[in-house]
Design a protein around this motif. Structure first.
Motif, PDB file in Angstrom:
ATOM      1  N   THR A 260      46.164  43.927  36.082  1.00 22.04           N
ATOM      2  CA  THR A 260      45.214  43.122  36.852  1.00 22.04           C
ATOM      3  C   THR A 260      45.447  43.305  38.346  1.00 22.04           C
ATOM      4  O   THR A 260      44.500  43.479  39.121  1.00 22.04           O
ATOM      5  CB  THR A 260      45.382  41.636  36.479  1.00 22.04           C
ATOM      6  OG1 THR A 260      45.072  41.503  35.100  1.00 22.04           O
ATOM      7  CG2 THR A 260      44.473  40.739  37.299  1.00 22.04           C
TER       8      THR A 260
ATOM      9  N   ILE B 135      45.143  47.233  39.215  1.00 22.17           N
ATOM     10  CA  ILE B 135      43.897  47.817  38.685  1.00 22.17           C
ATOM     11  C   ILE B 135      44.283  49.132  37.991  1.00 22.17           C
ATOM     12  O   ILE B 135      44.993  49.094  37.002  1.00 22.17           O
ATOM     13  CB  ILE B 135      42.818  48.001  39.778  1.00 22.17           C
ATOM     14  CG1 ILE B 135      42.731  46.720  40.641  1.00 22.17           C
ATOM     15  CG2 ILE B 135      41.471  48.322  39.155  1.00 22.17           C
ATOM     16  CD1 ILE B 135      41.784  46.820  41.807  1.00 22.17           C
TER      17      ILE B 135
ATOM     18  N   THR C 101      44.331  44.918  30.986  1.00 20.54           N
ATOM     19  CA  THR C 101      43.690  46.052  31.668  1.00 20.54           C
ATOM     20  C   THR C 101      43.845  47.313  30.821  1.00 20.54           C
ATOM     21  O   THR C 101      42.881  48.055  30.604  1.00 20.54           O
ATOM     22  CB  THR C 101      44.349  46.279  33.050  1.00 20.54           C
ATOM     23  OG1 THR C 101      44.424  45.027  33.728  1.00 20.54           O
ATOM     24  CG2 THR C 101      43.592  47.289  33.875  1.00 20.54           C
TER      25      THR C 101
ATOM     26  N   GLN D  21      33.798  45.127  36.084  1.00 19.24           N
ATOM     27  CA  GLN D  21      34.384  43.896  36.645  1.00 19.24           C
ATOM     28  C   GLN D  21      33.547  43.303  37.770  1.00 19.24           C
ATOM     29  O   GLN D  21      33.486  42.096  37.939  1.00 19.24           O
ATOM     30  CB  GLN D  21      35.814  44.178  37.145  1.00 19.24           C
ATOM     31  CG  GLN D  21      36.778  44.427  35.993  1.00 19.24           C
ATOM     32  CD  GLN D  21      38.178  44.781  36.450  1.00 19.24           C
ATOM     33  OE1 GLN D  21      38.359  45.424  37.488  1.00 19.24           O
ATOM     34  NE2 GLN D  21      39.174  44.402  35.678  1.00 19.24           N
TER      35      GLN D  21
ATOM     36  N   LEU E 299      35.920  50.876  35.000  1.00 17.42           N
ATOM     37  CA  LEU E 299      36.443  49.512  34.853  1.00 17.42           C
ATOM     38  C   LEU E 299      35.959  48.608  35.986  1.00 17.42           C
ATOM     39  O   LEU E 299      35.451  47.506  35.763  1.00 17.42           O
ATOM     40  CB  LEU E 299      37.979  49.545  34.806  1.00 17.42           C
ATOM     41  CG  LEU E 299      38.644  48.182  34.663  1.00 17.42           C
ATOM     42  CD1 LEU E 299      38.383  47.598  33.288  1.00 17.42           C
ATOM     43  CD2 LEU E 299      40.157  48.266  34.895  1.00 17.42           C
TER      44      LEU E 299
ATOM     45  N   SER F  96      53.022  46.462  35.849  1.00 19.40           N
ATOM     46  CA  SER F  96      51.882  47.093  35.177  1.00 19.40           C
ATOM     47  C   SER F  96      52.345  47.934  33.998  1.00 19.40           C
ATOM     48  O   SER F  96      53.508  48.344  33.946  1.00 19.40           O
ATOM     49  CB  SER F  96      51.174  48.073  36.114  1.00 19.40           C
ATOM     50  OG  SER F  96      51.175  47.646  37.426  1.00 19.40           O
TER      51      SER F  96
END
Ligand SMILES: Cc1ncc(COP(=O)(O)O)c(C=O)c1O
Length: 346
Positions: free
Chosen positions: A289, A292, A253, A329, A325, A229
């Motif tokens: 992703t 998160i 993201t 989604q 977010l 990430s």
């Protein structure tokens, strides 16, 4: 309301982030200058030449994105076009042939539809993870790019990336292993980058940390990212700070969070971030992703332990961004940027 279809018999709330075999995958082949229509393969194996460039010379890259079920039973893919563009960027860097954006986006919808009984139910916290994979499949022994490519697309239901779920995690600042060189391929989603980072990730895990935080490989002065990430932090006066570096993956993201921060009047600093700044921040987190937004409550940097709260504390700004977010989604909130698109399941 859509008719509820028969779901696979899985314990959705307990799903790990791991491979669960689903009903089929897709294989598209590029040969003689064009991509075929793609075929549905029920077996979960791929048959290629033992001399394929993906096996010897690393002509292999992938993408990952999630499909969420909404409250009224629809399925939403998140920014699949961005993943298609990033695959094209990676392919260009490694002399591969990328699928056109439309083909990629369509393949994501197609695999989700074919495996719709594996789309986790709304509210379970899980999602259908779609993994498109691009591999060079020409058999060769000399070091050269393939003439033929396969885009294989699988879908598998996944839960949280970390064992702790979405609870805050601890990071280990890595000083002995570099992930990617400044002028190398760290900004491309190549399998080789993950192989290069594995021993650092597992070194951190063996020490009891959930993830590793890589530094820039030239000076070990700036924060790059983690193994899975991008990294971000929130300053004490509420600004969103995230590293800019030529050797990190441009996270979709993170890109979305930067835009959401703008919507929420949170100032953004996208710049080189020195590792010495870590103690100045009020909150820290991982964005991707798979993860998160996973808050980070502590970072071990050499002998220094930097803490942003306890293992159950989600910082207020990180929490707001994560909620905003996820609401987009999962279709709980309007999508003013047009990031999601509905997959036609019927
Ligand atoms: C190394 C790395 N950085 C960042 C990310 C986050 O990128 P994205 O938000 O596009 O999933 C990922 C996951 O794809 C990753 O593997």
């Amino acid at each position: 309301m859509k008719e509820t279809m028969h779901k696979a018999d899985l314990n959705w709330a307990e799903l790990p982030f791991d491979y669960v075999r689903t009903d089929c995958h897709l294989e598209y082949v590029y040969r003689d200058g064009k991509w075929d229509e793609g075929r549905v393969v029920e077996d979960d194996t791929v048959t290629i030449s033992v001399a394929s460039t993906c096996l010897h010379y690393g002509q292999e890259c992938f993408e990952g994105l999630k499909v969420y079920e909404t409250k009224d039973g629809r399925a939403l893919a998140f920014r699949s076009e961005e993943n298609a563009k990033r695959m094209a960027y990676t392919a260009k860097k490694t002399l591969m042939v990328a699928p056109p954006v439309d083909l990629f986006v369509d393949a994501v919808d197609r695999i989700a539809k074919l495996n719709r009984r594996f789309i986790p139910p709304y509210g379970s916290g899980a999602a259908l993870y779609v993994r498109p994979l691009l591999i060079g499949i020409t058999g060769t022994i000399g070091i050269k790019p393939s003439k033929e490519y396969m885009l294989a697309v699988l879908a598998t239901p996944v839960g949280p990336y970390f064992k702790s779920g979405l609870k805050p995690v601890r990071l280990w600042v890595e000083e002995e292993v570099d992930r990617a060189a400044p002028l190398g391929v760290g900004d491309a989603k190549l399998g080789g980058n993950y192989a290069a980072g594995l021993r650092a990730t597992y070194g951190a895990r063996d020490r009891g940390y959930a993830e590793v935080l890589f530094l820039d490989s030239k000076q070990h002065k700036y924060i790059d990212e983690s193994g899975s990430s991008n990294f971000f932090a929130i300053t004490k006066d509420g600004r969103y700070v995230t590293p800019k570096s030529s050797s990190i993956l441009p996270s979709i993201t993170n890109k979305s969070l930067i835009e959401l921060a703008g919507d929420l009047n949170i100032p953004v600093e996208h710049r080189a971030v020195e590792v010495s700044e870590l103690p100045n921040f009020a909150e820290a987190g991982l964005a991707g992703t798979a993860t998160i937004i996973t808050p980070v409550y502590a970072i071990q940097h050499g002998k220094k332990l930097i803490q942003y709260g306890g293992p159950n504390d989600v910082g207020p700004v990180s929490g707001r961004l994560r909620d905003a977010l996820l609401a987009i989604q999962t279709g709980d909130a309007p999508d003013p940027h047009g990031w999601t698109h509905e997959i036609q399941l019927d």
